[in-house]
Motif scaffolding. Structure first.
Motif, mmCIF file in Angstrom:
data_model
loop_
_atom_site.group_PDB
_atom_site.id
_atom_site.type_symbol
_atom_site.label_atom_id
_atom_site.label_comp_id
_atom_site.label_asym_id
_atom_site.label_seq_id
_atom_site.Cartn_x
_atom_site.Cartn_y
_atom_site.Cartn_z
ATOM 1 N N LYS A 145 0.828 -1.205 0.000
ATOM 2 C CA LYS A 145 0.000 0.000 0.000
ATOM 3 C C LYS A 145 0.862 1.255 0.000
ATOM 4 O O LYS A 145 0.589 2.220 -0.722
ATOM 5 C CB LYS A 145 -0.924 -0.014 1.221
ATOM 6 N N ASP A 146 1.945 1.233 0.781
ATOM 7 C CA ASP A 146 2.862 2.379 0.826
ATOM 8 C C ASP A 146 3.510 2.621 -0.532
ATOM 9 O O ASP A 146 3.637 3.767 -0.976
ATOM 10 C CB ASP A 146 3.966 2.143 1.865
ATOM 11 N N LEU A 147 3.934 1.537 -1.179
ATOM 12 C CA LEU A 147 4.614 1.670 -2.475
ATOM 13 C C LEU A 147 3.674 2.266 -3.514
ATOM 14 O O LEU A 147 4.061 3.181 -4.263
ATOM 15 C CB LEU A 147 5.105 0.300 -2.943
ATOM 16 N N LEU A 148 2.454 1.754 -3.576
ATOM 17 C CA LEU A 148 1.491 2.250 -4.554
ATOM 18 C C LEU A 148 1.105 3.706 -4.264
ATOM 19 O O LEU A 148 0.907 4.499 -5.185
ATOM 20 C CB LEU A 148 0.253 1.353 -4.571
ATOM 21 N N GLY A 178 -3.226 0.254 -12.026
ATOM 22 C CA GLY A 178 -4.549 0.522 -12.578
ATOM 23 C C GLY A 178 -5.655 0.383 -11.556
ATOM 24 O O GLY A 178 -6.695 1.048 -11.644
ATOM 25 N N LEU A 179 -5.435 -0.472 -10.561
ATOM 26 C CA LEU A 179 -6.447 -0.697 -9.531
ATOM 27 C C LEU A 179 -6.348 0.298 -8.375
ATOM 28 O O LEU A 179 -7.183 0.299 -7.473
ATOM 29 C CB LEU A 179 -6.313 -2.129 -8.981
ATOM 30 N N THR A 180 -5.312 1.135 -8.381
ATOM 31 C CA THR A 180 -5.097 2.051 -7.256
ATOM 32 C C THR A 180 -4.850 3.484 -7.726
ATOM 33 O O THR A 180 -3.945 4.157 -7.237
ATOM 34 C CB THR A 180 -3.908 1.570 -6.392
ATOM 35 N N LEU A 247 -3.874 -9.427 0.110
ATOM 36 C CA LEU A 247 -3.880 -7.971 0.107
ATOM 37 C C LEU A 247 -4.987 -7.388 -0.768
ATOM 38 O O LEU A 247 -5.102 -6.176 -0.905
ATOM 39 C CB LEU A 247 -2.514 -7.452 -0.361
ATOM 40 N N GLY A 248 -5.792 -8.298 -1.369
ATOM 41 C CA GLY A 248 -6.934 -7.842 -2.150
ATOM 42 C C GLY A 248 -6.661 -7.646 -3.628
ATOM 43 O O GLY A 248 -7.447 -7.009 -4.327
ATOM 44 N N PHE A 249 -5.562 -8.230 -4.128
ATOM 45 C CA PHE A 249 -5.190 -8.032 -5.535
ATOM 46 C C PHE A 249 -5.026 -9.365 -6.253
ATOM 47 O O PHE A 249 -4.054 -9.601 -6.957
ATOM 48 C CB PHE A 249 -3.885 -7.241 -5.635
ATOM 49 N N ASN A 250 -5.978 -10.280 -6.083
ATOM 50 C CA ASN A 250 -5.858 -11.609 -6.686
ATOM 51 C C ASN A 250 -5.837 -11.567 -8.206
ATOM 52 O O ASN A 250 -5.249 -12.430 -8.861
ATOM 53 C CB ASN A 250 -7.000 -12.508 -6.216
ATOM 54 N N GLN A 251 -6.447 -10.545 -8.822
ATOM 55 C CA GLN A 251 -6.483 -10.469 -10.283
ATOM 56 C C GLN A 251 -5.132 -10.091 -10.890
ATOM 57 O O GLN A 251 -4.951 -10.116 -12.093
ATOM 58 C CB GLN A 251 -7.564 -9.503 -10.758
ATOM 59 N N THR A 252 -4.169 -9.737 -10.050
ATOM 60 C CA THR A 252 -2.833 -9.383 -10.547
ATOM 61 C C THR A 252 -1.852 -10.536 -10.365
ATOM 62 O O THR A 252 -0.672 -10.389 -10.644
ATOM 63 C CB THR A 252 -2.289 -8.151 -9.795
ATOM 64 N N ASP A 253 -2.341 -11.679 -9.909
ATOM 65 C CA ASP A 253 -1.461 -12.775 -9.507
ATOM 66 C C ASP A 253 -1.013 -13.613 -10.702
ATOM 67 O O ASP A 253 -1.491 -14.718 -10.930
ATOM 68 C CB ASP A 253 -2.183 -13.654 -8.484
#
Length: 330
Positions: A145-148, A178-180, A247-253
Motif C-alpha cells: 500500500k505504501d509503495l502504490l 490501474g487498480l489504485t 492484500l486484495g489483488f488476486n487479479q494481478t497474480d
C-alpha cells in the motif's frame, strides 16, 4: 525373362524403400547422436539459466551426448526465440522460455521476426515460478500500500525493474497501478534478473519482483525488504510475507512459467522422446527438490499436448489482460 526383370525391379525398389525408411528412422531411434543445444533467452545466473543448465547436465548423463546451454538474451526473449525458430528442426536445438516468447510478445510488438503460433513444436511446460516484490529499505516503505501510494504521489519517479518488457512482473505492476488510481511507475526493463539486484543495491532502482532464489539472500541480509508474494499461499521461505490475494489483488497474480519447445518441423518421435526424458528428469525427487522447489518454483511437467492446450487456452486471456493493463503494441 520379363518376369525376372520385373522381380529384380521390385527387389531394387523394395531395397531402396527399406534403406530410405531406415535412414529416416535412424535419427529418431538413435537420437541424440550429436551435441544438443538448449537456448536460454536470458543472461547467466537467472532461474531459467539455472534450470536449463541443471536439465542439460541430467540429460547429458541420460543420453551419453553433450548437452550445452547457449544464452541469447534481449528483446523480451524475442532474440532467442527468433534464433531457435530459424534453427534446423532436427531436435538438436531446443528453447526454454516463458509466456513472453510464446504468448505476450505478439500482443506488445507490432513487428516480430518469428511467429509464436507457427514456429515452434511444444515439448513441455517445466515449472511455474513465484516471486517476491522487494524494495530498498532506505525508501522507508513497509507495505505494498505504501509503495502504490508513493507512486501516486510522485508520478514517474518510483522505479521498478523487470526481466523484460511484457514480463509477468510488468503486468503485475501495471495492473496494481490501474487498480489504485492509475499506473504511474517508471518501468526499467533488463535482460535478465541479476543486473536488477545490482542496481537496487546501488540505489538506482526502487523495486522489483525477484524470483525466490535471488530474493532470498538479499532478504536474509536485510539488503532488500519484501512486501508481497504471488501464488495461492504464502511462500515457505518467508511465511510472514503476505500474498497479493490476501492484500486484495488476486487479479494481478500472474506467475512466471518456464516452457520447452523445438523448431516447427522437428519429427514427432524426437519431440516425444525429449518430452519423455525431460519428464523423467523433472519428476526425479532430488532434481525437483534441488532445482525446482528449493528455488521457490513448482514443477508442472506433463506432456506436449498439455502444453499445446495451455497455449490455446491462455492466448485470449492474456489478450484481454494486455488490453486491461493499458499496453499498446510498439
Amino acid at each position: 525373362m520379363k518376369a525376372n526383370r520385373l522381380l529384380s525391379l521390385i527387389a531394387v525398389v523394395t531395397a531402396l524403400s527399406t534403406a530410405h525408411t531406415a535412414q529416416a528412422a535412424e535419427p529418431v531411434t538413435n537420437y541424440p547422436t550429436q551435441v544438443v543445444k538448449i537456448v536460454v533467452p536470458y543472461t547467466p545466473g537467472g532461474i531459467t539459466d539455472l534450470l536449463g543448465r541443471a536439465l542439460a547436465s541430467r540429460l547429458e548423463k541420460k543420453w551419453g551426448q553433450s548437452v550445452v546451454v547457449e544464452n541469447k538474451s534481449g528483446g523480451s526473449e524475442a532474440i532467442g526465440a527468433a534464433y531457435v525458430a530459424k534453427s534446423k528442426p532436427d531436435g538438436y536445438t531446443v528453447f526454454i522460455a516463458s509466456d513472453a516468447a510464446f504468448l505476450v510478445n505478439p500482443l506488445l510488438k507490432k513487428s516480430l521476426n518469428y511467429n509464436p503460433e507457427t514456429d515452434f513444436e511444444p515439448i513441455m511446460r517445466l515449472a511455474e515460478g513465484l516471486a517476491f516484490l522487494v524494495v530498498r529499505p532506505d525508501l522507508n516503505i513497509r507495505s505494498l500500500k505504501d509503495l502504490l501510494a508513493l507512486a501516486q504521489a510522485k508520478p514517474g519517479q518510483v522505479t521498478f525493474g523487470s526481466e523484460a518488457v511484457g514480463s509477468p512482473s510488468e503486468f503485475r505492476m501495471r495492473l496494481l497501478g490501474g487498480l489504485t488510481g492509475g499506473y504511474k511507475m517508471n518501468h526499467i526493463p533488463y535482460n535478465g534478473m541479476v543486473p536488477i539486484i545490482s542496481d537496487m543495491l546501488g540505489g538506482r532502482v526502487d523495486s522489483a519482483w525477484l524470483p525466490p532464489h535471488l530474493a532470498r539472500p538479499q532478504i536474509e541480509a536485510k539488503a532488500l525488504l519484501p512486501l508481497a508474494t504471488n501464488g495461492t499461499k504464502r511462500n515457505w521461505m518467508f511465511p510472514e510475507v503476505p500474498t497479493l490475494t490476501e492484500l486484495g489483488f488476486n487479479q494481478t497474480d500472474l506467475s512466471f512459467k518456464m516452457m520447452l519447445v523445438a523448431p516447427t518441423g522437428t519429427p514427432k518421435p524426437i519431440v516425444d522422446k525429449i518430452a519423455r526424458d525431460v519428464l523423467e528428469v523433472m519428476q526425479t525427487p532430488d532434481f525437483n527438490e534441488k532445482y525446482v522447489r528449493f528455488n521457490g518454483y513448482t514443477g508442472i511437467a506433463s506432456s506436449p499436448k498439455e502444453f499445446q492446450d495451455y497455449l490455446v487456452r491462455t492466448r485470449p486471456f492474456l489478450k484481454q489482460m494486455v488490453k486491461d493493463a493499458g499496453f499498446e503494441a510498439q
